[in-house]
Design an enzyme around this catalytic site. Structure first.
Site, PDB file in Angstrom:
ATOM      1  N   CYS A   1      -2.216  -0.247  -0.956  1.00 36.35           N
ATOM      2  CA  CYS A   1      -1.230   0.719  -0.458  1.00 36.35           C
ATOM      3  C   CYS A   1      -0.319   1.189  -1.598  1.00 36.35           C
ATOM      4  O   CYS A   1      -0.760   1.923  -2.468  1.00 36.35           O
ATOM      5  CB  CYS A   1      -0.455   0.083   0.701  1.00 36.35           C
ATOM      6  SG  CYS A   1       0.497   1.269   1.657  1.00 36.35           S
TER       7      CYS A   1
ATOM      8  N   HIS B   1      -4.618  -2.405   4.321  1.00 38.18           N
ATOM      9  CA  HIS B   1      -4.061  -3.699   3.885  1.00 38.18           C
ATOM     10  C   HIS B   1      -4.987  -4.873   4.205  1.00 38.18           C
ATOM     11  O   HIS B   1      -4.867  -5.470   5.280  1.00 38.18           O
ATOM     12  CB  HIS B   1      -2.720  -3.934   4.592  1.00 38.18           C
ATOM     13  CG  HIS B   1      -1.608  -3.083   4.080  1.00 38.18           C
ATOM     14  ND1 HIS B   1      -0.637  -3.545   3.227  1.00 38.18           N
ATOM     15  CD2 HIS B   1      -1.331  -1.783   4.289  1.00 38.18           C
ATOM     16  CE1 HIS B   1       0.214  -2.573   2.929  1.00 38.18           C
ATOM     17  NE2 HIS B   1      -0.186  -1.483   3.560  1.00 38.18           N
TER      18      HIS B   1
ATOM     19  N   GLU C   1      -4.797  -7.817   3.214  1.00 41.44           N
ATOM     20  CA  GLU C   1      -4.052  -9.082   3.364  1.00 41.44           C
ATOM     21  C   GLU C   1      -3.544  -9.285   4.788  1.00 41.44           C
ATOM     22  O   GLU C   1      -3.078 -10.376   5.115  1.00 41.44           O
ATOM     23  CB  GLU C   1      -2.896  -9.142   2.347  1.00 41.44           C
ATOM     24  CG  GLU C   1      -1.631  -8.379   2.715  1.00 41.44           C
ATOM     25  CD  GLU C   1      -1.719  -6.878   2.467  1.00 41.44           C
ATOM     26  OE1 GLU C   1      -2.831  -6.339   2.368  1.00 41.44           O
ATOM     27  OE2 GLU C   1      -0.653  -6.233   2.408  1.00 41.44           O
TER      28      GLU C   1
END
Lengths: 233, 82
Positions: A85, A195, A197
Site C-alpha cells: 500500500c 494488504h 499482512e
C-alpha cells in the site's frame, strides 16, 4: 530469517506486518525511518499507512527518508523488499518500481476483500503461489490507481513485471490494465496496494467460502521469502 | 525577500480524477461551457537573498526531483515573485 519492517511517521500497519512475519516463522525486526541502518536483516517490508500525512504525493516524502537510501542500495544488491500500500507508493516514488499511483478514479477511499490473480510467481515474494492462482487479500486505500505512460506499460507487460492483477470482475480503483502489484526485473522488489499482512491468521482474515474471516492467502507472501532464504544460493 | 513559485500539473495525457470530479460539479451547477478541469499544485519557496541563477538552478533541481514526480506530473512554470 530476519524480516525488517520500517516504521515511518504515519505508518499504520507496521505492527501488523511484524506480526505477519512472525506468524510466517521469521523474526520481525523493527526498523526506523530516520536511521541509516538495516540491522543486517534478510528482507525488508515497507508497511501501509499515510507516511508524513502523504503530503506532496502518497509515499513521496517517505521515499526520501534516511532509511530509504539503505533500502534502495540493498535492493540493488538483491535484498528482498516488499512494499504494501503506502510502501508500494514509496517504491514507485523511489523509482524501484515503474509507473505511479494516483487518486482512485472514483475519488473514494475503498476497503474490500479483493480477488487478485498472481501473474508472476517467479519473485522472492510470490514463489509460493501457482501462476494464475486467484487469492483474496483485503485492500484499503484512496490512492491506489496505477498509471503509466504507453511506453512504460508496454515494458511492464513485455517483461512480465505485473506481479498481481485485480480479478474477480472488479477493478476497484481504475488501475491501468487492472494492475494491483508489480515486481522489478530481478524479482526481489515487489509492491502491491492490497494488504497481505491482514490475511495471515484464521479469524482475522477476509471471508472465504469455507468460513468467515478465515482467509490466509497473504501468509504465502511472507513464507515465500522465508523459503527462498532457506534454499542454497 | 523574493518568492519563487513552482507550478506542477498532472501530465496532460494521464487521468486527473480530481479535475474530473470538479468538471462534473461545474456541469451540475449549470456551468456547461467548460469542457475540462485539471488540478495542479503551486509551491511558494521563500528565499533569503536574491533569486539569482544559482538559486533558480537549485529550484529547477528541487522541482524536478521532489516537488514533482515526472512519471505522473510536469513542472509547467518556475516564476520569481518579489
Amino acid at each position: 530469517m530476519r524480516i525488517g519492517v520500517v516504521t515511518f511517521p504515519g505508518s499504520l500497519d507496521d505492527r501488523d506486518a511484524q506480526r505477519a512475519a512472525r506468524i510466517a516463522g521469521a523474526e520481525a525486526v523493527p526498523l526506523w525511518h530516520g536511521d541509516h541502518d538495516l540491522q543486517g536483516v534478510d528482507a525488508v517490508v515497507l508497511p501501509g499507512g499515510f507516511s508524513y500525512g502523504d503530503y506532496l504525493r502518497a509515499g513521496a516524502i517517505a521515499a526520501r527518508a534516511a532509511i530509504m537510501t539503505e533500502v534502495v542500495a540493498a535492493a540493488g544488491k538483491g535484498l528482498p523488499v516488499l512494499g504494501i500500500c503506502n510502501g508500494f507508493q514509496m517504491l514507485v516514488e523511489a523509482h524501484l518500481l515503474p509507473g505511479g499511483l494516483i487518486r482512485n478514479a472514483h475519488q473514494q477511499f475503498i476497503r474490500r476483500d479483493q480477488v487478485l490473480r498472481v501473474e508472476n510467481n517467479g519473485t522472492a515474494w510470490t514463489s509460493g503461489y501457482e501462476a494464475g492462482q486467484e487469492i483474496v487479500i483485503p485492500m484499503k486505500n484512496a490512492d491506489g490507481n496505477f498509471i503509466a505512460d504507453d511506453e512504460t506499460l508496454k515494458r511492464i507487460e513485455g517483461e512480465g513485471l505485473v506481479a498481481f492483477r485485480y480479478a474477480g470482475g472488479v477493478n476497484p480503483n481504475g488501475s491501468l490494465a487492472d494492475i494491483a502489484g508489480l515486481t522489478n526485473e530481478r524479482g526481489n522488489v515487489v509492491g502491491l496496494m492490497p494488504h497481505p499482512e491482514h490475511a495471515v491468521e484464521a479469524g482475522f482474515g477476509p471471508d472465504t467460502d469455507a468460513a468467515m474471516k478465515s482467509g490466509v492467502d497473504g501468509l504465502v507472501m511472507f513464507r515465500s521469502v522465508i523459503e527462498r532464504a532457506l534454499q542454497p544460493a | 525577500m523574493p518568492t519563487i513559485v513552482v507550478d506542477v500539473m498532472p501530465k496532460a495525457e494521464l487521468l486527473d480524477p480530481q479535475g474530473k470530479a470538479v468538471a462534473g460539479a461545474l456541469g451540475r451547477q449549470g456551468s456547461t461551457r467548460f469542457t475540462d478541469v485539471r488540478i495542479g499544485k503551486r509551491f511558494e519557496l521563500a528565499v533569503d537573498g536574491p533569486a539569482d541563477e544559482a538559486v533558480l538552478a537549485e529550484v529547477r533541481e528541487i522541482a524536478a526531483t521532489l516537488l514533482s514526480n515526472d512519471v505522473i506530473e510536469d513542472v509547467v512554470a518556475i516564476t520569481v515573485v518579489d
